[in-house]
Design a protein around this motif. Structure first.
Motif, short mmCIF file in Angstrom:
data_model
loop_
_atom_site.label_atom_id
_atom_site.label_comp_id
_atom_site.label_asym_id
_atom_site.label_seq_id
_atom_site.Cartn_x
_atom_site.Cartn_y
_atom_site.Cartn_z
N PRO A 17 -0.63 3.30 4.51
CA PRO A 17 -1.03 3.11 5.96
C PRO A 17 -1.07 4.68 6.46
N TRP A 21 5.50 3.25 9.40
CA TRP A 21 5.71 2.03 9.91
C TRP A 21 4.58 1.07 9.92
N GLY A 22 3.21 1.60 9.43
CA GLY A 22 2.29 0.66 9.07
C GLY A 22 1.09 1.17 10.12
N ASP A 23 0.27 0.25 10.61
CA ASP A 23 -0.89 0.34 11.28
C ASP A 23 -1.03 0.45 12.69
N TYR A 29 4.13 2.02 19.13
CA TYR A 29 5.00 2.00 18.28
C TYR A 29 6.26 2.78 18.98
#
Length: 328
Positions: A17, A21-23, A29
């Motif tokens: 990603p 932490w991801g997308d 975030y």
């Protein structure tokens, strides 16, 4: 360590990603973590530094912290976990990619002059430290791993009373025997009159695998697109050997309040780094914390329950120093 995990230290997953932490979009975030993040470049005589700030969203700022990352890393990706933790405690955090790292200028992971590397980050830190919003607040330096070595050099380069205290996380002051560069190699390359100084030609001891305790966090860390994965450069290893010896001989010059923390199972920097600093420093206020069985990366790479222990100790230490020494 399994062979599959060992392979993962050499290349990032193809489907990684965009963020650790991801997308989730960055601003969203950071807001979810209770911080406001800004990014900018800071011009210095030695090149541009990529810098970041992490400011608490919902509480008054009680001090400032200036953070330096370790070898091959940068201030983004998972190093931000340290920055954001301090920010949520009420501190304005400022971090800069060291020269030759991340998005700052310089040859990737070339540290041929550590004094210059330290001075370059210090120029940014002091610029912020003496700016109008922060000049009367307690101010702390923070250095992780090789960033701890750079941080100690910054302290030596600073005027008295610039800083309220220093926090070292697994600092590189003593190189483990199995990590030391071959003196034969360094001598041979030295015969080339400096031509080999930037060569990525020194043996690679797979430091990242020795630094991270939690296998799942190791997979995330190796996916960092800014992480340096090449062999160590000749001049870098020569300089680290020279500067670790230098600081060992100058620990007695340390008079500032400090906290130094180390895992006893650290395979990248010796726990004796922290022990020797604690024993030899002249500081009246000095604290040493050793964590049994923990690895090198105490905040980014340990299981969550261990991370919570380290952060609790750091928070208690810095809050107590703010209370004890107050604003200048």
């Amino acid at each position: 360590m399994s062979s599959e995990l060992e392979k993962s230290t050499n290349s990032a997953p193809a489907t990684a990603p965009p963020y650790f932490w991801g997308d989730m979009p960055e601003e969203e975030y950071y807001t979810s973590q209770g911080v406001r993040n800004t990014k900018s470049y800071f011009e210095t005589p030695n090149g541009k530094l990529f810098t970041q700030s992490f400011l608490p969203l919902d509480c008054e700022i009680k001090g400032t912290v200036y953070m330096s990352h370790g070898y091959g890393s940068d201030t983004s990706w998972m190093f931000q976990k340290i920055c954001m933790s301090f920010s949520t405690w009420g501190y304005a955090v400022f971090a800069a990619d060291l020269l030759g790292h991340g998005r700052s200028d310089g040859i990737r992971c070339y540290l041929g002059d550590m004094e210059k590397v330290a001075a370059t980050s210090l120029s940014f830190f002091k610029h912020v430290r003496y700016s109008e919003p922060y000049k009367n607040l307690p101010a702390f330096l923070f250095g992780e791993s090789m960033g701890g070595l750079a941080t100690l050099l910054m302290y030596f380069q600073s005027e008295p009373d610039t800083w309220t205290g220093v926090i070292f996380s697994a600092p590189l002051f003593v190189i483990p025997e199995d990590m030391k560069p071959s003196k034969t190699h360094l001598f041979a390359y030295g015969l080339l009159f400096g031509l080999a100084d930037t060569w990525a030609a020194m043996p690679d001891n797979k430091m990242v695998g020795k630094a991270i305790h939690d296998p799942e966090k190791l997979k995330i860390i190796v996916a960092n697109p800014q992480r340096y994965t090449g062999k160590p450069r000749v001049g870098t290893m020569r300089e680290l050997l020279r500067k670790t010896q230098y600081v060992q001989e100058n620990f007695g010059r340390v008079t500032i309040p400090f906290l130094t923390v180390h895992g006893t199972a650290d395979g990248v920097t010796c726990p004796s780094s922290s022990k020797l600093l604690y024993e030899k420093a002249s500081s009246a206020d000095k604290t040493l914390k050793l964590y049994d069985g923990m690895y090198h990366s105490l905040i980014q790479g340990e299981p969550d329950e261990n991370v919570a222990i380290v952060l609790k100790d750091m928070r208690e230490w810095i809050d107590e120093r703010v209370e004890r020494y107050g604003a200048k």
